[in-house]
Motif scaffolding. Structure first.
Motif, short mmCIF file in Angstrom:
data_model
loop_
_atom_site.label_atom_id
_atom_site.label_comp_id
_atom_site.label_asym_id
_atom_site.label_seq_id
_atom_site.Cartn_x
_atom_site.Cartn_y
_atom_site.Cartn_z
N VAL A 73 0.40 -1.50 0.02
CA VAL A 73 0.04 0.05 -0.27
C VAL A 73 0.61 1.35 0.14
CG1 VAL A 73 -2.42 -1.39 1.30
CG2 VAL A 73 -0.09 -0.49 2.54
N TRP A 74 1.96 1.49 -1.07
CA TRP A 74 2.81 2.72 -1.31
C TRP A 74 3.16 3.03 0.15
CZ3 TRP A 74 -1.07 2.85 -5.31
CH2 TRP A 74 -2.90 3.21 -5.51
N THR A 75 3.81 2.32 1.10
CA THR A 75 4.09 2.75 2.07
C THR A 75 5.43 2.83 2.72
OG1 THR A 75 2.22 2.44 3.24
CG2 THR A 75 4.20 2.58 4.90
N GLY B 84 -4.17 7.75 8.04
CA GLY B 84 -4.11 8.74 7.35
C GLY B 84 -5.62 9.10 7.45
N SER B 85 -5.97 7.98 8.27
CA SER B 85 -7.47 8.87 8.37
C SER B 85 -7.61 9.11 9.33
CB SER B 85 -8.56 7.05 8.67
OG SER B 85 -8.19 5.84 7.58
N GLU B 86 -6.78 8.97 10.53
CA GLU B 86 -7.05 9.53 11.97
C GLU B 86 -6.67 11.34 11.50
OE1 GLU B 86 -5.62 9.68 16.70
OE2 GLU B 86 -4.55 8.48 15.00
N HIS C 20 -9.92 8.34 1.50
CA HIS C 20 -9.13 9.63 2.94
C HIS C 20 -9.21 8.26 3.71
CE1 HIS C 20 -8.83 12.97 -0.42
NE2 HIS C 20 -10.21 13.10 -0.08
N GLY C 21 -9.97 7.47 4.14
CA GLY C 21 -9.57 6.33 4.58
C GLY C 21 -11.17 5.72 5.70
N THR C 22 -10.34 4.46 6.80
CA THR C 22 -11.56 3.54 6.45
C THR C 22 -12.30 3.87 7.65
OG1 THR C 22 -10.91 1.19 7.26
CG2 THR C 22 -9.90 2.88 8.03
N LEU D 291 -8.97 16.70 -1.15
CA LEU D 291 -8.37 16.38 -2.64
C LEU D 291 -7.17 15.67 -2.36
CD1 LEU D 291 -9.26 19.36 -5.16
CD2 LEU D 291 -10.58 17.16 -5.19
N GLU D 292 -7.01 14.03 -3.13
CA GLU D 292 -5.70 14.36 -3.54
C GLU D 292 -5.27 14.73 -4.65
OE1 GLU D 292 -5.21 9.42 -3.46
OE2 GLU D 292 -7.60 9.10 -3.01
N PRO D 293 -3.41 14.94 -4.08
CA PRO D 293 -3.47 15.48 -5.65
C PRO D 293 -2.74 14.77 -6.94
CG PRO D 293 -1.34 14.53 -3.55
CD PRO D 293 -2.47 14.08 -3.59
N ILE E 19 -5.38 19.01 1.00
CA ILE E 19 -5.05 18.14 -0.06
C ILE E 19 -4.06 16.74 1.00
CG2 ILE E 19 -3.47 17.72 -1.25
CD1 ILE E 19 -4.07 19.80 -2.22
N ASP E 20 -4.87 15.77 0.82
CA ASP E 20 -4.47 14.29 1.13
C ASP E 20 -3.78 13.80 0.64
OD1 ASP E 20 -4.54 12.10 1.73
OD2 ASP E 20 -6.72 11.32 2.06
N GLU E 21 -2.30 13.70 1.51
CA GLU E 21 -0.40 13.99 0.89
C GLU E 21 -0.57 11.79 1.29
OE1 GLU E 21 1.87 14.75 -1.25
OE2 GLU E 21 0.71 16.92 -1.97
N VAL E 22 -1.43 11.35 1.53
CA VAL E 22 -1.55 10.37 2.22
C VAL E 22 -0.32 9.12 2.17
CG1 VAL E 22 -1.98 8.41 3.61
CG2 VAL E 22 -2.96 10.26 4.09
N VAL E 23 -0.30 9.54 -0.12
CA VAL E 23 0.02 8.55 -0.90
C VAL E 23 1.37 9.35 -1.70
CG1 VAL E 23 -0.11 7.03 -2.56
CG2 VAL E 23 -1.78 6.78 -0.87
N CYS E 24 1.29 10.40 -1.88
CA CYS E 24 2.55 10.81 -2.85
C CYS E 24 3.21 11.60 -1.37
CB CYS E 24 1.15 12.13 -3.49
SG CYS E 24 0.44 11.56 -4.65
N1 PLP Z 1 -5.27 8.90 1.89
C1 PLP Z 1 -5.17 7.97 1.06
C2 PLP Z 1 -4.98 8.55 -0.34
C3 PLP Z 1 -5.15 6.77 0.87
O1 PLP Z 1 -4.87 6.56 -0.06
C4 PLP Z 1 -5.16 5.94 2.56
C5 PLP Z 1 -4.48 4.97 2.59
O2 PLP Z 1 -5.13 4.43 1.78
C6 PLP Z 1 -5.68 7.43 3.54
C7 PLP Z 1 -6.18 8.44 3.19
C8 PLP Z 1 -5.80 6.30 4.80
O3 PLP Z 1 -5.31 6.11 6.15
P1 PLP Z 1 -4.51 4.93 6.87
O4 PLP Z 1 -4.63 3.33 6.86
O5 PLP Z 1 -3.43 4.96 7.32
O6 PLP Z 1 -5.83 5.16 7.85
#
Ligand code: PLP
Length: 463
Positions: A63-65, A121-123, A155-157, A224-226, A257-262
């Motif tokens: 998961v791109w980590t 990322g969710s948090e 953006h999360g679970t 938004l994701e970039p 901007i949600d940079e959790v992946v990028c």
């Molecule tokens: N935001 C993006 C763009 C994601 O891809 C992810 C997880 O894949 C999340 C948020 C959620 O992150 P996490 O699984 O660490 O809660």
């Protein structure tokens, strides 16, 4: 005392996993007759499973980590040294690695000012939503409470982040969801929703249409994701981002901007948004921040956002009344400091640009060769390969075909992923996100495996 000798007995470990671990994102029925795969060790881009099989991991831990690769002793040592000194203190106070990493991070993010720590990322996104809601209460009488999100983004679970998720498949059967999250159209030109030549501007204009429909004084933020990750690796078209920024400024809407992946180098800049000359108000990040060596996420804001929580110190409700217990763990920032140092000192951003170009070229060649490849898109070491039944109709291959390609690549020793086209049964985009240390040989090994897998699956489909 428990007998832990079975730690070294991999057969017993696999049996314990099969008997007691509930795996993420997994249907467990097949494990009634087969063993789940247990990963035992990693070095660089390679991992080994409990049967001793070696794989080249082209998705950085699935998961791109794992941005800096596996087996980094310097990160392990930095974490160890920090843990024996101070493992934790609640985030109402500071810690040395927390302060140092915040400074390092802000140095890479001109215009941003504050770092709020949590664990996933969710948090991090939930924190951002709470900030937006509280700003609405403090500045706008509670009226500017809606948060816009885009189709196909994730953006999360958690329940609120699923409410802001553009992938219906993930949210199905988990409702009801909280109010106040409103969807805007995706911007994937390959699945175009408009015929305009200036597609980027048109897709961004669609956001303005939603704002006007909802009422601009009810919309507090857009997330938004970039570059959309799990929704099919979608690089926004030319002209999209400047127009998004313009719209946000026009209607006083915070740009999150949600940079959790990028984040942390995946696309060849520190952050994905930095390709686009925009200034966000809030940036969230997680996965690559410490490359999975420790859990850490950050919600980063401008000083202007931060100031809204301290401008009335006499109000007992006026500050950000949020806590994340494990946001006070020091392992996260200690790992993140060393992770960032590695990216910088090993010149990994430059490597991503070079190797990303090679990966893009190799994938373009696969598109020439295999009719099943409909579209190839990406940036840096972050690519998607959309598989179709027929190039003219662009009908997606059934998910089973995409999964067969993933399995055939695995047979060739390369782990790739398949991403979500938002509808159950329609995951048809292969995804690639190798560690930022990938070499030219690694890139060629990955694309050779995909080449072989596409040939094999294509032959089965036609035969
Ligand atoms: N935001 C993006 C763009 C994601 O891809 C992810 C997880 O894949 C999340 C948020 C959620 O992150 P996490 O699984 O660490 O809660």
């Amino acid at each position: 005392m428990n007998d832990l000798s079975f730690l070294n007995d991999l057969g017993a470990v696999v049996a314990a996993d099969r008997a007691h671990v509930w795996h993420h994102l997994s249907q467990h029925k097949p494990y009634e007759t087969t063993n789940p795969r247990v990963i035992v060790e990693g070095r660089g881009l390679r991992v080994w499973d409990a049967t001793g099989r070696e794989f080249l991991d082209a998705v950085s831990g699935g998961v791109w980590t794992v941005n800096v690769g596996y087996g980094r002793e310097s990160i392990a040592n930095a974490v160890r040294d920090q843990l024996v000194k101070l493992n934790f203190f609640a985030g109402a106070m500071g810690t040395v690695p927390g302060a140092v990493f915040a400074q390092m991070l802000i140095d890479k993010m001109p215009g941003m000012g504050r770092v709020y720590y949590s664990n996933s990322g969710s948090e991090a996104n939930e924190k951002a939503y709470k900030m937006v809601r509280q700003i609405s209460h403090r500045r706008h009488g509670g009226k500017k409470w809606k948060i816009l999100y885009r189709e196909r983004d994730y953006h999360g679970t958690t329940i609120a982040t699923l409410a802001s998720g553009g992938q219906p498949e993930r949210a199905a059967q988990y409702g009801p969801f909280p109010d106040g999250f409103v969807t805007v159209p995706h911007c994937l030109e390959y699945r175009a929703q408009w015929s305009d030549a200036d597609y980027g501007r048109r897709a961004a204009d669609a956001i303005e249409e939603v704002i006007l429909r909802e009422g601009p004084d009810t919309v507090g933020a857009i997330v938004l994701e970039p570059i959309t990750a799990g929704g099919g690796v979608i690089v926004p078209p030319e002209g999209y981002w400047p127009r998004v920024q313009e719209i946000c400024r026009k209607y006083d809407i915070l740009l999150h901007i949600d940079e959790v992946v990028c984040g942390l180098g995946r696309t060849g800049t520190w952050f994905g948004y930095q390709h686009y000359d925009i200034q966000p108000d809030i940036v969230t990040m997680a996965k690559g921040v410490a490359s999975g060596y420790a859990a850490i996420s950050c919600t980063v804001t401008t000083e202007a956002v931060f100031d809204m929580f301290k401008d009335d110190a006499s109000d007992p409700l006026g500050y950000f009344r949020d806590i994340s217990t494990f946001g006070g763990c020091t392992a996260g920032p200690a790992a993140a400091i060393e992770n960032m140092r590695i990216i910088e000192e090993e010149g990994l951003l430059e490597n991503v640009r070079l190797m990303g170009a090679r990966l893009g070229d190799n994938l373009a060649a696969l598109k020439e060769k295999h009719a099943m490849v409909g579209d190839v898109r990406g940036k840096g070491l972050f690519w998607g390969v959309e598989l179709v039944q027929d190039r003219a109709s662009r009908d997606p291959v059934p998910e089973g075909v995409a999964r067969a390609v993933v399995a055939a690549a695995l047979d060739r020793g390369v782990m790739i992923g398949v991403t979500n086209r938002s509808l159950p049964g329609f995951n048809n985009t292969l995804c690639l996100s190798p560690a930022l240390i990938a070499t030219a040989d690694d890139i060629d090994t990955i694309t050779d495996a995909i080449d072989g897998a596409l040939t094999e699956v294509g032959a089965q489909a036609n035969g």
